[in-house]
Design an enzyme around this catalytic site. Structure first.
Site, short mmCIF file in Angstrom:
data_model
loop_
_atom_site.label_atom_id
_atom_site.label_comp_id
_atom_site.label_asym_id
_atom_site.label_seq_id
_atom_site.Cartn_x
_atom_site.Cartn_y
_atom_site.Cartn_z
N LYS A 162 16.30 -104.20 6.41
CA LYS A 162 16.50 -103.04 7.26
C LYS A 162 17.59 -103.35 8.28
CE LYS A 162 13.08 -100.39 5.76
NZ LYS A 162 13.30 -99.00 5.29
N ASP A 190 19.07 -101.27 3.90
CA ASP A 190 18.66 -99.89 4.16
C ASP A 190 18.97 -99.56 5.61
OD1 ASP A 190 17.53 -97.41 4.34
OD2 ASP A 190 15.54 -98.00 3.62
N GLU A 218 21.24 -98.40 1.17
CA GLU A 218 20.39 -97.23 1.13
C GLU A 218 20.68 -96.35 2.35
OE1 GLU A 218 15.65 -96.77 0.80
OE2 GLU A 218 16.46 -98.56 -0.10
N ASP A 243 18.35 -91.92 -0.14
CA ASP A 243 16.90 -91.92 0.04
C ASP A 243 16.47 -90.66 0.80
OD1 ASP A 243 14.24 -92.46 0.30
OD2 ASP A 243 14.45 -94.19 1.62
N LYS A 267 10.55 -91.29 -4.14
CA LYS A 267 9.28 -91.63 -3.49
C LYS A 267 8.33 -90.47 -3.72
CE LYS A 267 11.21 -94.58 0.11
NZ LYS A 267 11.84 -94.55 1.44
MG LIG Z 1 14.94 -96.07 2.59
#
Ligand SMILES: [Mg+2]
Length: 370
Positions: A162, A190, A218, A243, A267
Site C-alpha cells: 500500500k 496499490d 493498482e 480497482d 471484488k
Molecule cells: Mg485496491
C-alpha cells in the site's frame, strides 16, 4: 429446495496486525453474516464487510438492505429458479452491492448443494489451487521492511504494498521493501486513488528508474477519473490495474472498451456477488484483459466464494485474497484450505462453508416465509 428463513448475524475476528491504507485503519474484521435456511434442511452462508469508505456500505446499510428489500425478495422462492432469484436480488434495490454479494453467494451455495456440485466446477472448473499475494501496510520504511521479511519467511513470493499516504515517502518505502524482499519477489503496489495522473506517471517512472521492478500499480488516481486512469496507462511504464474505478460489469465494459487500464480487479463486494463477477470475467475474456481477484478485509465466508470464482476462471491471473491470512484466527468451518500463500478450493458441493465455531456467530435478526 425452498428458502424458508433469512437470518443476519455478526462475526468478529481480530487481525494479526492493524491494516492501514491511504483511506483507513482497521484492527478487527467485523462483518455481517447472512444465513439462508431451506425446507430441505440445507443451509448456506454469505458475508458482507462494512466498507463505508470504499463501497458506501456501512453495517447499517448492509443490514437495512437485507431487512427492507432483499429478504422479502427471496423468502419462499425455489432455489431452482436460480436465474430469476439472483436477478431479483440485484434488482431489489439500487447500490448496496455488499448486501447483494452476501445473499448472492449464499444462493450459489444452495444451488451447488442442490445439484451436488462445487460452485467452482459449476462455473468452469479451471483449477483447484491458487496462490495469493499478501498485503504490506503503509508504515515507516523500517517497519515495512520488517513486515516484508516476515512475509517472505512465511513463504510469500508476491507482495502487495500500500502506498500513497505521502507521495514523497513512497519511493523510500518501496526501496526498503525491495531491499528486504530481494530480486525474485514480485511487488505490486496499490495507491488507493492517492495520486493525480501526472503525479502517478512521475512517481511510477521514478520507482522503475530506481530499479524497484514494480509489477503493476493498482488504482493510481481517483475512481471517477477514467481519463486520468487512461493517461497513466498510456504514459507510465508500469501496468495499471483498475480497482475502485470498476464496480459493476458496466464499469468493466467501459474501462475495457476505452483501454483505460491494463487489468481490472474484481471484488465480490463491489460488483454484487458471484453472478455479476462472472459477467466481468466474460467481458475480460472477450476483450483479452486479465483480471485480479481481490477482497476487502473479510473473513473466510466471502473470501471462500471469491476463491471458487478464481478457481473456475483462468482469465483471473492474479489473486489478492489475503483477508483470512491477515486474521489471527479462523472461526469458519469448511470452505477452502489456506496454507499461507497456497489456497486449495473445497471439493464439497456448493461453496463448502458449513458453519462456525461455537459462540462465534451472534444472530440478531431473522425473517421467515409467510
Ligand atoms: Mg485496491
Amino acid at each position: 429446495m425452498r428458502i424458508t428463513n433469512v437470518k443476519l448475524a455478526r462475526i468478529s475476528v481480530p487481525l494479526r496486525v492493524p491494516f492501514v491504507t491511504a483511506l483507513r485503519r482497521v484492527d478487527r474484521v467485523e462483518d455481517i453474516i447472512v444465513e439462508l435456511d431451506t425446507d430441505t434442511g440445507e443451509k448456506a452462508f454469505g458475508e458482507a464487510p462494512p466498507t463505508g469508505v470504499i463501497t458506501g456500505d456501512t453495517a447499517g446499510a448492509i443490514i437495512g438492505a437485507v431487512q427492507d428489500h432483499i429478504a422479502r425478495t427471496i423468502l419462499g422462492r425455489d432455489v431452482d429458479d436460480f436465474e430469476e432469484i439472483t436477478k431479483a436480488v440485484q434488482e431489489s434495490c439500487v447500490h448496496n452491492t455488499s448486501a447483494k454479494a452476501a445473499v448472492d453467494m449464499a444462493l450459489w451455495d444452495l444451488y451447488g448443494q442442490k445439484w451436488n456440485i462445487p460452485v467452482y466446477k459449476l462455473m468452469g472448473g479451471a483449477r483447484s489451487k491458487i496462490t495469493t499475494d499478501i498485503t504490506i501496510s503503509v508504515n515507516d520504511p523500517e517497519i515495512m521492511a520488517a513486515d516484508t521479511r516476515t512475509a517472505i519467511a512465511r513463504g510469500y513470493d508476491t507482495l502487495k504494498v500500500k502506498v500513497g499516504i505521502d507521495p514523497a515517502l513512497d519511493v523510500e518505502r518501496l526501496l526498503a521493501v525491495r531491499t528486504a524482499a530481494g530480486e525474485k519477489t514480485r511487488i505490486r503496489i496499490d495507491a488507493n486513488q492517492a495520486w493525480t495522473p501526472s503525479q502517478a506517471v512521475h512517481i511510477l517512472d521514478r520507482m522503475q528508474e530506481k530499479g524497484l521492478d514494480i509489477e503493476l500499480c493498482e488504482q493510481p488516481v481517483k475512481a471517477a477519473d477514467i481519463e486520468g486512469l487512461k493517461f497513466v496507462t498510456d504514459h507510465g511504464i508500469v501496468p495499471v490495474l483498475a480497482d475502485e474505478s470498476v464496480f459493476s460489469p458496466g464499469d468493466a465494459a467501459k474501462i475495457m472498451q476505452t483501454h483505460a487500464a491494463d487489468m481490472v480487479n474484481i471484488k465480490l463486494m463491489k460488483c454484487g456477488g458471484l453472478s455479476n463477477a462472472q459477467k466481468i470475467t466474460a467481458l475480460a475474456e472477450v476483450y483479452g484483459v486479465e483480471c485480479m481477484i481481490g477482497c476487502m478485509l473479510e473473513a473466510k465466508v466471502s473470501v471462500n466464494a471469491a476463491i471458487e470464482l478464481a478457481c473456475a476462471k483462468s482469465v483471473i491471473t492474479r489473486v489478492d485474497l489475503d483477508g483470512p491470512v491477515l486474521c489471527a484466527g479462523d472461526p469458519v468451518i469448511g470452505g477452502a484450505v489456506f496454507h499461507e500463500k497456497e489456497i486449495t478450493v473445497s471439493p464439497a458441493p456448493g461453496l463448502g462453508v458449513r458453519g462456525f465455531e461455537d459462540g462465534k456467530l451472534s444472530v440478531f435478526w431473522a425473517a421467515k416465509e409467510d
